[in-house]
Design an enzyme around this catalytic site. Sequence first.
Site, PDB file in Angstrom:
ATOM      1  N   LYS A  33       0.830  -1.211   0.000  1.00  0.00           N
ATOM      2  CA  LYS A  33       0.000   0.000   0.000  1.00  0.00           C
ATOM      3  C   LYS A  33       0.867   1.266   0.000  1.00  0.00           C
ATOM      4  CE  LYS A  33      -0.449  -0.032   5.023  1.00  0.00           C
ATOM      5  NZ  LYS A  33      -1.222  -0.584   6.145  1.00  0.00           N
ATOM      6  N   ARG A 116     -10.557   0.836  14.853  1.00  0.00           N
ATOM      7  CA  ARG A 116     -10.307   1.663  13.679  1.00  0.00           C
ATOM      8  C   ARG A 116     -11.258   1.161  12.586  1.00  0.00           C
ATOM      9  NH1 ARG A 116      -4.437   1.746  10.748  1.00  0.00           N
ATOM     10  NH2 ARG A 116      -5.137  -0.346  10.205  1.00  0.00           N
ATOM     11  N   TYR A 243      15.765  30.696   3.973  1.00  0.00           N
ATOM     12  CA  TYR A 243      14.609  31.493   4.431  1.00  0.00           C
ATOM     13  C   TYR A 243      14.757  31.859   5.906  1.00  0.00           C
ATOM     14  CZ  TYR A 243      11.807  30.581   0.255  1.00  0.00           C
ATOM     15  OH  TYR A 243      11.326  30.529  -1.019  1.00  0.00           O
ATOM     16  N   MET A 289      11.164  24.331  -0.461  1.00  0.00           N
ATOM     17  CA  MET A 289      10.237  23.417  -1.129  1.00  0.00           C
ATOM     18  C   MET A 289      10.993  22.373  -1.962  1.00  0.00           C
ATOM     19  SD  MET A 289       6.965  24.291  -3.547  1.00  0.00           S
ATOM     20  CE  MET A 289       6.261  25.447  -2.395  1.00  0.00           C
TER      21      MET A 289
HETATM   22  C1  LIG Z   1      -0.390  -1.656   6.835  1.00  0.00           C
HETATM   23  C2  LIG Z   1      -1.013  -2.917   7.299  1.00  0.00           C
HETATM   24  C3  LIG Z   1      -0.226  -4.054   7.562  1.00  0.00           C
HETATM   25  C4  LIG Z   1       1.289  -4.047   7.538  1.00  0.00           C
HETATM   26  O1  LIG Z   1       1.806  -3.544   8.718  1.00  0.00           O
HETATM   27  P1  LIG Z   1       3.401  -3.528   8.992  1.00  0.00           P
HETATM   28  O2  LIG Z   1       3.515  -3.056  10.377  1.00  0.00           O
HETATM   29  O3  LIG Z   1       3.969  -2.540   8.022  1.00  0.00           O
HETATM   30  O4  LIG Z   1       3.906  -4.888   8.745  1.00  0.00           O
HETATM   31  C5  LIG Z   1      -0.885  -5.227   7.888  1.00  0.00           C
HETATM   32  N1  LIG Z   1      -2.226  -5.273   7.961  1.00  0.00           N
HETATM   33  C6  LIG Z   1      -3.009  -4.205   7.733  1.00  0.00           C
HETATM   34  C7  LIG Z   1      -4.479  -4.334   7.853  1.00  0.00           C
HETATM   35  C8  LIG Z   1      -2.436  -2.985   7.415  1.00  0.00           C
HETATM   36  O5  LIG Z   1      -3.215  -1.915   7.214  1.00  0.00           O
END
Ligand SMILES: *Cc1c(COP(=O)(O)O)cnc(C)c1O
Length: 334
Positions: A33, A116, A243, A289
């Site tokens: 991701k 969550r 800056y 930037m």
């Molecule tokens: C991001 C994520 C992971 C991976 O977590 P790491 O700590 O990077 O290994 C696993 N499961 C879910 C649901 C996640 O959102």
Amino acid sequence: MAFITINRENFYYNLHQIAQKIGSKEKIAIVLKDNAYGHGLELMAKLASEFGIKEAVVRNYSEAMRIGLLFERVLILSGEVIESDKFTYAINSLDDISHIPKGTKVELKVDTGMHRNGIGVDEVDEALEQIGVYRLELVGLMTHYRSADELTSELFWQKRRFEEIKQRVRERGYSDIRMHSCNSSASLRLDSIDEDIVRIGISAYGYNELSYPFDTIRLKPILTLYASRVSTRVVKRGERVGYGGGFVAPKDMTISTYDLGYGDGWCRGDSSRPYTTSEGLSIIGRVSMDLISLESSDDTIVIMDNAQEASRQFRTISYEVLTALSVEIGREVI
Ligand SMILES: *Cc1c(COP(=O)(O)O)cnc(C)c1O
């Protein structure tokens, strides 16, 4: 041009260490991701697939589409649902179920304590019933731990709660669906993993986020961030740089600008506590930037080769430093 190199050998070393710890590489679902934690989505997907990883986890359908061909299965954590034989979708709430097209492969995410995403522990029966009503194909049951990287007993009560849910779901007739709960830290920490897959993110990229005594599995960072010199000047003692002019040269100095800034996802930070590279160069004055200044005239500088060390300087976590890196920065496998 600022650029990133990805070290293939270190990546495979990490995957190998993880596979040894959990018992097999077939169990690894690589989490790609957010542009593969800033490493480059397509590039990391290709490397993972060449290593023999069969499954990926991504944030949404658009990421899945870009890498789908390389894997047998892709788990999509959220967003738009478009039915596909290869993609499975996490159900994040009861409300999701009625909006998913009939026949879609889904994995039920249960909220065992993180609060969550996921359906509540007391909603499991209702969720299974709804999945039946809306004719979704349930292929997995999953949860996520809130404190796997902290050395408390938190992981264990959450795990026990998930075991109870697994049992309940099996009793409802779903005995052959897959079950998974472990991220990197849980996988590196638990003595044995009796689940079907583990969802491995940060550790594949080279960071063991556990403390002693669970930090014994050494991993190797795979991303190195470089910046290139734009221009060089001699700054006289007493002159100011950047800056706000916060930096006052304590002596005559040869200072160059390098082509990296907060527009590239590099943290602007606090110029009174400047970031120091692994080679000991401190950023001079404020981060702009697209530019930083360093006391060097080298054409190329390693800005960061360890995101965990960098994150300590910025008082954040490796994940944030990595995922912030702009997709526009060129990435190359070495
Ligand atoms: C991001 C994520 C992971 C991976 O977590 P790491 O700590 O990077 O290994 C696993 N499961 C879910 C649901 C996640 O959102």
